[in-house]
Design a protein around this motif. Structure first.
Motif, mmCIF file in Angstrom:
data_model
loop_
_atom_site.group_PDB
_atom_site.id
_atom_site.type_symbol
_atom_site.label_atom_id
_atom_site.label_comp_id
_atom_site.label_asym_id
_atom_site.label_seq_id
_atom_site.Cartn_x
_atom_site.Cartn_y
_atom_site.Cartn_z
ATOM 1 N N ASN A 28 0.825 -1.206 0.000
ATOM 2 C CA ASN A 28 0.000 0.000 0.000
ATOM 3 C C ASN A 28 0.863 1.262 0.000
ATOM 4 O O ASN A 28 0.536 2.251 -0.663
ATOM 5 C CB ASN A 28 -0.922 0.021 1.231
ATOM 6 N N LYS A 29 1.954 1.215 0.736
ATOM 7 C CA LYS A 29 2.848 2.373 0.812
ATOM 8 C C LYS A 29 3.550 2.621 -0.521
ATOM 9 O O LYS A 29 3.610 3.753 -1.016
ATOM 10 C CB LYS A 29 3.879 2.149 1.926
ATOM 11 N N VAL A 30 4.079 1.543 -1.116
ATOM 12 C CA VAL A 30 4.829 1.692 -2.370
ATOM 13 C C VAL A 30 3.908 2.098 -3.517
ATOM 14 O O VAL A 30 4.281 2.913 -4.375
ATOM 15 C CB VAL A 30 5.566 0.377 -2.716
ATOM 16 N N TYR A 31 2.690 1.550 -3.534
ATOM 17 C CA TYR A 31 1.779 1.798 -4.657
ATOM 18 C C TYR A 31 0.690 2.825 -4.328
ATOM 19 O O TYR A 31 -0.323 2.900 -5.035
ATOM 20 C CB TYR A 31 1.148 0.489 -5.118
ATOM 21 N N ILE A 39 12.351 7.317 -4.136
ATOM 22 C CA ILE A 39 12.884 5.992 -3.813
ATOM 23 C C ILE A 39 11.794 4.924 -3.992
ATOM 24 O O ILE A 39 12.027 3.872 -4.595
ATOM 25 C CB ILE A 39 13.432 5.965 -2.371
ATOM 26 N N LEU A 40 10.611 5.185 -3.472
ATOM 27 C CA LEU A 40 9.527 4.217 -3.565
ATOM 28 C C LEU A 40 8.999 4.110 -4.997
ATOM 29 O O LEU A 40 8.630 3.017 -5.455
ATOM 30 C CB LEU A 40 8.389 4.596 -2.609
ATOM 31 N N LEU A 41 8.946 5.218 -5.698
ATOM 32 C CA LEU A 41 8.473 5.178 -7.090
ATOM 33 C C LEU A 41 9.420 4.336 -7.949
ATOM 34 O O LEU A 41 8.978 3.582 -8.816
ATOM 35 C CB LEU A 41 8.371 6.599 -7.649
ATOM 36 N N GLU A 42 10.713 4.452 -7.690
ATOM 37 C CA GLU A 42 11.678 3.640 -8.447
ATOM 38 C C GLU A 42 11.580 2.176 -8.049
ATOM 39 O O GLU A 42 11.753 1.283 -8.889
ATOM 40 C CB GLU A 42 13.097 4.149 -8.208
ATOM 41 N N ILE A 173 18.861 -3.438 -9.342
ATOM 42 C CA ILE A 173 18.294 -3.560 -7.994
ATOM 43 C C ILE A 173 19.347 -3.191 -6.952
ATOM 44 O O ILE A 173 19.057 -2.493 -5.974
ATOM 45 C CB ILE A 173 17.762 -4.989 -7.771
ATOM 46 N N LEU A 174 20.590 -3.637 -7.170
ATOM 47 C CA LEU A 174 21.686 -3.278 -6.266
ATOM 48 C C LEU A 174 21.871 -1.761 -6.227
ATOM 49 O O LEU A 174 22.081 -1.171 -5.156
ATOM 50 C CB LEU A 174 22.979 -3.959 -6.712
ATOM 51 N N GLY A 179 21.351 3.289 -2.923
ATOM 52 C CA GLY A 179 20.918 4.676 -2.836
ATOM 53 C C GLY A 179 19.780 4.926 -1.872
ATOM 54 O O GLY A 179 19.218 6.018 -1.857
ATOM 55 N N GLN A 180 19.396 3.930 -1.061
ATOM 56 C CA GLN A 180 18.270 4.135 -0.143
ATOM 57 C C GLN A 180 18.618 3.704 1.279
ATOM 58 O O GLN A 180 19.369 2.750 1.497
ATOM 59 C CB GLN A 180 17.027 3.381 -0.642
#
Length: 357
Positions: A28-31, A39-42, A173-174, A179-180
């Motif tokens: 729910n948070k990511v989408y 960060i979440l959008l990527e 993915i790495l 970066g997060q």
């Protein structure tokens, strides 16, 4: 296990608290439609698409996550589930839980990943080879490279194009993890999927020079499009009395739910990827759509190119997906996820060794 909705999405039953609600909250948070966090959008690029939750009409209290079927676009999908990280238990695990997880695969901390299972299509025999969790746990530092390379072997040759494409996707993915500092992932996996059939046998029916229209293979429709549902996941059907019938598939279903427990006692045992040889023969055998005259003509050189001259560099033709799955143990953080990063780097090293050798 994982079921399939008639609309083509897969349904993952919500686990008991706190795991199930935690995974739902993560999706729910990511989408979130209002999400503006870069960060979440990527991160969305590396997950199955999420379509909210669903409950069957006859059991409104049963909740399922509706997720993208990552295998849907493949004709003969080869699938591998690899758990990533140095720890397969989260920071809030009990001492008993920690001991249980460590005893399953003591090398997890040193290697940083664990093969939970794989299912590989062999062009040579037109059948699938399946390996379960015990196979992955039997791999050592010395044998892990050969163990994973089995996933990329078609029965004729090593699919170096797929290995190279997989490396590129894992590196992306790495890069995201480097970066997060918002999230740490435990007991989460990477799902690898690639097309196991060669190009010559998956050509569209509109190309009449390569396919006999009178012999339509199971995976194709008369218009030449791949069937909406491949042979990995069975579809939920509504019966006359309104009950929902569902059957667990033999492919992606077992990878999403491989190391999860379901909500009721009847689902408490872990799913096994073991498939008897006779079952493999019966279920996965299918006739080829290429006639002898085609083999004597244009197709044979293409087959030889596919089998014996597979390029080492990924091309557009190499259909490969690498997605992150299983998020029942994702927690907020203010530091890099060093355990997951360690596992990704080690996995990339193994894949690169497979490619180089």
């Amino acid at each position: 296990g994982i079921l399939q909705h008639p609309d083509g999405t897969v349904l993952k039953q919500l686990q008991p608290p706190p795991r199930g609600p935690r995974e739902q909250e993560f999706y729910n948070k990511v989408y979130d439609s209002d999400c503006c966090d870069r960060i979440l959008l990527e991160l969305r690029e590396y997950l199955p698409k999420y379509f909210g939750v669903w409950s069957p009409p006859t059991a409104p209290n049963d909740t399922y996550l509706k997720l993208e079927d990552v295998t849907r676009k493949f004709n003969k999908p080869c699938i591998m589930d690899v758990k990533i990280g140095q720890k397969s238990y989260d920071p809030y695990a009990s001492a008993e839980k920690i001991q249980q997880q460590v005893s399953k695969y003591p090398l997890m901390e040193e290697i940083g990943f664990l093969v939970l299972g794989m299912r590989v299509y062999h062009v040579s025999s037109d059948s699938y080879e399946t390996q379960n969790q015990h196979y992955g746990r039997s791999l050592t530092k010395e044998t892990v490279k050969d163990g994973i390379s089995k996933f990329f072997h078609s029965g004729y040759c090593l699919r170096k194009d797929v290995v190279a494409a997989s490396i590129q996707k894992v590196e992306k993915i790495l890069e995201w993890f480097e970066g997060q500092t918002q999230l740490n992932f435990y007991a989460s996996s990477l799902l690898f999927v690639y097309e196991g059939s060669c190009q010559a046998t998956t050509v569209r029916l509109s190309d009449v020079t390569l396919a006999d229209k009178r012999r339509v293979p199971k995976g194709l429709l008369s218009g030449g499009d791949v069937l909406e549902y491949n042979n990995n996941i069975h579809v939920i059907n509504s019966t006359e009395n309104g009950k929902i019938e569902a059957s667990v598939g033999k492919g992606l279903s077992k990878f999403y739910a491989l190391h999860k427990k379901s909500c009721s006692k009847r689902h408490h045992s872990q799913l096994s990827l073991k498939v008897e040889n006779s079952e493999q023969d019966n279920v996965w055998k299918s006739s080829t759509c290429i006639t002898q005259e085609h083999l004597n003509g244009n197709v044979l050189p293409q087959l030889e190119k596919v089998f014996y001259h597979m390029p080492a560099e990924p091309k557009e033709s190499a259909k490969v997906e690498v997605r992150m799955i299983d998020f029942a143990h994702v927690f907020p953080s203010n530091t890099k996820d060093e355990g997951y990063i360690y596992g990704l780097k080690n996995l990339i090293t193994v894949l690169q060794n497979i490619l180089d050798n």
